[in-house]
Design a protein around this motif. Structure first.
Motif, PDB file in Angstrom:
ATOM      1  N   SER A 238       0.830  -1.207   0.000  1.00 57.44           N
ATOM      2  CA  SER A 238       0.000   0.000   0.000  1.00 57.44           C
ATOM      3  C   SER A 238       0.869   1.264   0.000  1.00 57.44           C
ATOM      4  N   ASN A 255      -3.192  -4.058   6.098  1.00 58.80           N
ATOM      5  CA  ASN A 255      -3.122  -2.646   5.702  1.00 58.80           C
ATOM      6  C   ASN A 255      -1.877  -2.337   4.871  1.00 58.80           C
ATOM      7  N   GLU A 256      -0.905  -3.254   4.886  1.00 62.57           N
ATOM      8  CA  GLU A 256       0.331  -3.032   4.117  1.00 62.57           C
ATOM      9  C   GLU A 256       0.220  -3.538   2.688  1.00 62.57           C
ATOM     10  N   LEU A 258      -1.564  -3.720  -1.069  1.00 59.88           N
ATOM     11  CA  LEU A 258      -2.428  -3.006  -2.011  1.00 59.88           C
ATOM     12  C   LEU A 258      -3.385  -4.038  -2.617  1.00 59.88           C
ATOM     13  N   TRP A 259      -4.615  -4.052  -2.138  1.00 61.53           N
ATOM     14  CA  TRP A 259      -5.586  -5.063  -2.566  1.00 61.53           C
ATOM     15  C   TRP A 259      -6.226  -4.655  -3.887  1.00 61.53           C
TER      16      TRP A 259
END
Ligand SMILES: Cc1cc2nc3c(=O)[nH]c(=O)nc-3n(C[C@H](O)[C@H](O)[C@H](O)COP(=O)(O)OP(=O)(O)OC[C@H]3O[C@@H](n4cnc5c(N)ncnc54)[C@H](O)[C@@H]3O)c2cc1C
Ligand code: FES
Length: 261
Positions: A238, A255-256, A258-259
């Motif tokens: 991300s 949270n780290e 990038l989905w």
């Protein structure tokens, strides 16, 4: 920690469904170092076809040095593996990667979809041993149908976990996606550990973010070396940086990552 190359011996190979197998190997050196969420690189052939080892999560371990893998046959390496029988030797490198982290006084939800269930049994066993009596962890498992799910769910139940199931065809548990069970569970836990197909993990990560809960996701990519040398296992972080699943993962703070949208 350095990885170990070990010539393990097959204790048992069980066929669970048409294309899902559980392989139990005696690998005391790797087992002595293994943490939940780590993986091994398996040599699936005695010749050079396939040339590259294949990565598999450590499904479970035992105190007498056994390690099991839960896998689905999808190509040459896994098909060859499914022909291996008791007494044969299998060359392993492991344990690799970082593994899940947790503290002993939190209620955690383990959620797995498809073969993403594989690393969760070792995690559940470890969590159970580490946790205070008052902890009430949850397990949510999803698969295509009851044949894939029931033999595995039985093991979580035998550990004393409250285990809820979801199947694509409705043959057991909730009829639909296992991520649809999560909203009821999130208010009762302090963290989530997830493994499965990327779109499913993206949805779990989204729900956790909305609920402001930490989520650890075990990522799967193609891997060539498993050792941080070939750069073949990258995902986008991300923060814009590339992450190597074999070295920085396979477990990431959701949270780290990038989905995909
Ligand atoms: C860290 C990690 C842990 C894993 N743990 C497990 C596990 O516990 N159980 C399990 O069943 N599988 C697991 N996998 C996936 C497993 O490594 C692959 O299924 C296996 O390498 C396929 O080998 P193969 O030779 O049979 O298939 P191949 O002939 O190499 O490939 C067959 C087809 O599957 C695709 N494919 C292969 N690997 C992947 C992948 N990782 N992601 C998406 N598509 C792929 C190929 O592009 C090809 O189309 C894990 C992968 C990683 C990275
Ligand atoms: S698989 Fe080679 S760097 Fe990750």
């Amino acid at each position: 920690m350095t990885s170990i190359q070990e010539n393990s011996r097959i204790k048992c190979s069980e066929q669970i469904t048409e294309d899902i197998f559980r392989l139990t190997l005696h690998a005391p050196l790797i087992v002595s170092q293994a943490k939940p969420g780590q993986f091994v690189m398996v040599k699936t052939s005695s010749n050079f076809d396939p040339l590259l080892r294949r990565p598999f999560s450590i499904h479970d371990i035992s105190t007498d040095g056994d390690l099991s893998l839960l896998y689905k046959t999808i190509g040459k390496g896994t098909s060859l593996l499914s022909t291996f029988t008791q007494g044969m030797n299998v060359d392993l490198i492991g344990p690799l990667g970082n593994g899940f982290t947790f503290s002993d006084n939190q209620n955690i939800c383990l959620i797995g979809g498809g073969m993403g269930i594989a690393p969760l049994l070792f995690l559940a066993r470890h969590l159970k041993a580490l946790s205070k009596e008052s902890c009430t962890h949850q397990v949510l498992l999803g698969a295509r149908d009851h044949r894939e799910l029931e033999p595995i769910a039985a093991q979580f139940l035998s550990l004393g976990y409250k285990t809820e199931l979801a199947t694509d065809d409705g043959s057991c548990g909730h009829h639909g996606y296992v991520s649809q069970l999560l909203p009821d569970i999130l208010p009762t836990v302090q963290g989530v550990c997830v493994c499965g197909p990327t779109p499913f993990m993206a949805e779990v990560a989204r729900q956790c973010r909305a609920a402001n809960l930490p989520c650890q996701a075990s990522m799967e990519t193609h891997m060539a070396c498993g050792l941080g040398a070939c750069l073949g296992c990258t995902i986008h972080g991300s923060d814009g940086a590339y992450k190597h699943v074999c070295k920085h993962g396979p477990v990431f703070d959701a949270n780290e990552v990038l989905w995909p949208l």
